[in-house]
Design a protein around this motif. Structure first.
Motif, PDB file in Angstrom:
ATOM      1  N   ARG A   1      45.651  34.914  37.044  1.00 42.47           N
ATOM      2  CA  ARG A   1      44.412  34.635  37.777  1.00 42.47           C
ATOM      3  C   ARG A   1      43.253  35.379  37.109  1.00 42.47           C
ATOM      4  NH1 ARG A   1      41.778  32.630  41.907  1.00 42.47           N
ATOM      5  NH2 ARG A   1      40.348  33.836  43.192  1.00 42.47           N
TER       6      ARG A   1
ATOM      7  N   VAL B   1      38.890  36.141  37.923  1.00 43.53           N
ATOM      8  CA  VAL B   1      37.796  36.025  38.897  1.00 43.53           C
ATOM      9  C   VAL B   1      36.530  36.638  38.294  1.00 43.53           C
ATOM     10  CG1 VAL B   1      36.990  36.754  41.191  1.00 43.53           C
ATOM     11  CG2 VAL B   1      39.408  36.260  40.841  1.00 43.53           C
TER      12      VAL B   1
ATOM     13  N   THR C   1      31.058  41.019  39.947  1.00 44.52           N
ATOM     14  CA  THR C   1      30.068  42.051  39.624  1.00 44.52           C
ATOM     15  C   THR C   1      30.464  43.397  40.236  1.00 44.52           C
ATOM     16  OG1 THR C   1      28.793  41.232  41.493  1.00 44.52           O
ATOM     17  CG2 THR C   1      28.053  40.548  39.318  1.00 44.52           C
ATOM     18  N   ALA C   2      31.335  43.366  41.252  1.00 46.31           N
ATOM     19  CA  ALA C   2      31.680  44.599  41.969  1.00 46.31           C
ATOM     20  C   ALA C   2      32.725  45.397  41.202  1.00 46.31           C
ATOM     21  CB  ALA C   2      32.180  44.259  43.366  1.00 46.31           C
TER      22      ALA C   2
ATOM     23  N   CYS D   1      36.185  45.337  43.475  1.00 43.43           N
ATOM     24  CA  CYS D   1      36.277  44.808  44.843  1.00 43.43           C
ATOM     25  C   CYS D   1      36.427  43.294  44.782  1.00 43.43           C
ATOM     26  CB  CYS D   1      35.017  45.151  45.635  1.00 43.43           C
ATOM     27  SG  CYS D   1      34.760  46.919  45.763  1.00 43.43           S
TER      28      CYS D   1
ATOM     29  N   ASN E   1      37.303  39.680  47.127  1.00 44.84           N
ATOM     30  CA  ASN E   1      37.256  39.087  48.457  1.00 44.84           C
ATOM     31  C   ASN E   1      38.662  38.928  49.061  1.00 44.84           C
ATOM     32  OD1 ASN E   1      36.599  37.528  50.701  1.00 44.84           O
ATOM     33  ND2 ASN E   1      34.910  36.546  49.580  1.00 44.84           N
TER      34      ASN E   1
ATOM     35  N   ASN F   1      43.804  36.235  45.645  1.00 43.79           N
ATOM     36  CA  ASN F   1      43.541  37.589  45.152  1.00 43.79           C
ATOM     37  C   ASN F   1      44.697  38.559  45.435  1.00 43.79           C
ATOM     38  OD1 ASN F   1      41.143  36.914  43.953  1.00 43.79           O
ATOM     39  ND2 ASN F   1      39.889  37.412  45.747  1.00 43.79           N
TER      40      ASN F   1
ATOM     41  N   PHE G   1      34.952  30.876  35.959  1.00 44.81           N
ATOM     42  CA  PHE G   1      35.810  31.784  36.733  1.00 44.81           C
ATOM     43  C   PHE G   1      35.216  32.137  38.096  1.00 44.81           C
ATOM     44  CE2 PHE G   1      37.990  32.235  32.689  1.00 44.81           C
ATOM     45  CZ  PHE G   1      39.305  32.365  33.083  1.00 44.81           C
TER      46      PHE G   1
ATOM     47  N   GLY H   1      34.493  29.524  39.953  1.00 42.33           N
ATOM     48  CA  GLY H   1      34.861  28.306  40.684  1.00 42.33           C
ATOM     49  C   GLY H   1      33.901  27.161  40.447  1.00 42.33           C
TER      50      GLY H   1
ATOM     51  N   ARG I   1      40.210  27.004  33.021  1.00 43.68           N
ATOM     52  CA  ARG I   1      39.322  28.186  32.928  1.00 43.68           C
ATOM     53  C   ARG I   1      39.748  29.084  31.771  1.00 43.68           C
ATOM     54  NH1 ARG I   1      38.690  29.749  39.432  1.00 43.68           N
ATOM     55  NH2 ARG I   1      38.415  27.599  40.084  1.00 43.68           N
TER      56      ARG I   1
ATOM     57  N   TYR J   1      23.467  39.843  36.012  1.00 49.31           N
ATOM     58  CA  TYR J   1      23.264  38.992  37.187  1.00 49.31           C
ATOM     59  C   TYR J   1      22.277  39.720  38.096  1.00 49.31           C
ATOM     60  CZ  TYR J   1      24.533  35.503  40.691  1.00 49.31           C
ATOM     61  OH  TYR J   1      24.514  34.451  41.567  1.00 49.31           O
TER      62      TYR J   1
ATOM     63  N   TYR K   1      21.910  34.386  36.505  1.00 45.11           N
ATOM     64  CA  TYR K   1      22.292  35.063  35.268  1.00 45.11           C
ATOM     65  C   TYR K   1      21.031  35.407  34.490  1.00 45.11           C
ATOM     66  CZ  TYR K   1      26.974  33.568  36.453  1.00 45.11           C
ATOM     67  OH  TYR K   1      28.170  33.385  37.114  1.00 45.11           O
TER      68      TYR K   1
HETATM   69  C1  LIG Z   1      27.836  36.449  39.570  1.00 45.67           C
HETATM   70  C2  LIG Z   1      29.028  36.422  40.493  1.00 45.67           C
HETATM   71  C3  LIG Z   1      29.595  37.610  40.908  1.00 45.67           C
HETATM   72  C4  LIG Z   1      30.710  37.630  41.743  1.00 45.67           C
HETATM   73  N1  LIG Z   1      31.265  38.831  42.103  1.00 45.67           N
HETATM   74  C5  LIG Z   1      32.375  38.842  42.860  1.00 45.67           C
HETATM   75  C6  LIG Z   1      33.021  40.067  43.173  1.00 45.67           C
HETATM   76  O1  LIG Z   1      32.578  41.143  42.766  1.00 45.67           O
HETATM   77  N2  LIG Z   1      34.154  40.018  43.922  1.00 45.67           N
HETATM   78  C7  LIG Z   1      34.682  38.835  44.361  1.00 45.67           C
HETATM   79  O2  LIG Z   1      35.721  38.852  45.047  1.00 45.67           O
HETATM   80  N3  LIG Z   1      34.076  37.658  44.098  1.00 45.67           N
HETATM   81  C8  LIG Z   1      32.963  37.637  43.345  1.00 45.67           C
HETATM   82  N4  LIG Z   1      32.373  36.447  43.037  1.00 45.67           N
HETATM   83  C9  LIG Z   1      32.968  35.197  43.560  1.00 45.67           C
HETATM   84  C10 LIG Z   1      34.230  34.803  42.810  1.00 45.67           C
HETATM   85  O3  LIG Z   1      33.980  34.692  41.425  1.00 45.67           O
HETATM   86  C11 LIG Z   1      34.754  33.462  43.349  1.00 45.67           C
HETATM   87  O4  LIG Z   1      34.829  33.521  44.741  1.00 45.67           O
HETATM   88  C12 LIG Z   1      36.147  33.173  42.868  1.00 45.67           C
HETATM   89  O5  LIG Z   1      36.233  33.111  41.477  1.00 45.67           O
HETATM   90  C13 LIG Z   1      36.625  31.841  43.433  1.00 45.67           C
HETATM   91  O6  LIG Z   1      37.934  31.677  42.935  1.00 45.67           O
HETATM   92  P1  LIG Z   1      38.750  30.348  43.150  1.00 45.67           P
HETATM   93  O7  LIG Z   1      37.862  29.212  42.707  1.00 45.67           O
HETATM   94  O8  LIG Z   1      39.936  30.518  42.242  1.00 45.67           O
HETATM   95  O9  LIG Z   1      39.101  30.335  44.599  1.00 45.67           O
HETATM   96  C14 LIG Z   1      31.250  36.398  42.220  1.00 45.67           C
HETATM   97  C15 LIG Z   1      30.666  35.192  41.818  1.00 45.67           C
HETATM   98  C16 LIG Z   1      29.568  35.197  40.956  1.00 45.67           C
HETATM   99  C17 LIG Z   1      28.955  33.900  40.518  1.00 45.67           C
END
Ligand SMILES: Cc1cc2nc3c(=O)[nH]c(=O)nc-3n(C[C@H](O)[C@H](O)[C@H](O)COP(=O)(O)O)c2cc1C
Length: 173
Positions: free
Chosen positions: A44, A46, A49-50, A64, A66, A72, A97, A99, A108, A165, A170
């Motif tokens: 996987r 993702v 930014t956190a 961090c 979600n 996750n 990444f 989504g 991806r 970001y 971006y």
């Molecule tokens: C710029 C940006 C920053 C992100 N930062 C986080 C983050 O720090 N933590 C997180 O859980 N999701 C974050 N996301 C959302 C995840 O990237 C998104 O929910 C996840 O990739 C969806 O996965 P899936 O399509 O496989 O379900 C961010 C999205 C963007 C566009």
């Protein structure tokens, strides 16, 4: 003058709703990362930014993710992850990444060149820098899983400007 410009007076700012908090956080300028894992629970990645450095001895980072996304849990089960810091060239990967475009995990990952270092988490060869980490703590705090990782290997790519970001978009330096 400063207080007249404030959006909220102090006494009004007691309840911070999720919308308030997201709006406030949009003022942060952040680096953009792809956090990856692979192992028995599957691969996987993702966009996140956190991410923050916690300690330099032992080298430790924090991410961090979600908790409402069941995918996750893979990070916890696999017990390792990599933090891939994107260069300015990485916007397409960041979109995929997060989504955007509805690509499958395979599609991806096919957008980048990956290698394994120490833990088996996918490391992006074109990352500005990547941290390959063993998961040492996984705690759920409110809406998010907090992953703490001990850095086992670092890959420094060629020096390049970072992808940022800010204000929900971006940006480049
Ligand atoms: C710029 C940006 C920053 C992100 N930062 C986080 C983050 O720090 N933590 C997180 O859980 N999701 C974050 N996301 C959302 C995840 O990237 C998104 O929910 C996840 O990739 C969806 O996965 P899936 O399509 O496989 O379900 C961010 C999205 C963007 C566009």
């Amino acid at each position: 003058m400063g207080s007249m410009n404030s959006k909220l007076r102090f006494e009004e700012a007691i309840t911070i709703t999720p919308t308030d908090f997201r709006s406030a956080m949009s003022r942060f300028a952040s680096a953009v990362h792809i956090v990856t894992t692979a192992g028995e629970a599957g691969r996987r990645g993702v966009t996140a930014t956190a991410v923050v450095g916690v300690s330099d001895d032992p080298a430790t980072v924090l991410v961090c993710l979600n908790a409402s996304n069941a995918e996750n849990r893979r990070f916890d089960v696999n017990g390792s992850f990599a933090v891939n810091v994107l260069s300015a060239e990485g916007e397409r990967l960041a979109q995929a990444f997060s989504g955007r475009g509805g690509l499958s995990p395979e599609e991806r990952f096919a957008l980048g060149r990956w290698r394994l270092l120490s833990t088996g988490a996918p490391v992006l060869m074109d990352a500005l820098v990547a941290f390959d980490c063993r998961l040492v703590e996984f705690r759920t705090i409110a809406t998010h899983h907090v992953l703490i990782g001990k850095v086992e290997a670092v890959l420094e790519g060629p020096p390049a400007p970072p992808l940022l970001y800010h204000a929900r978009g971006y940006r480049l330096l």
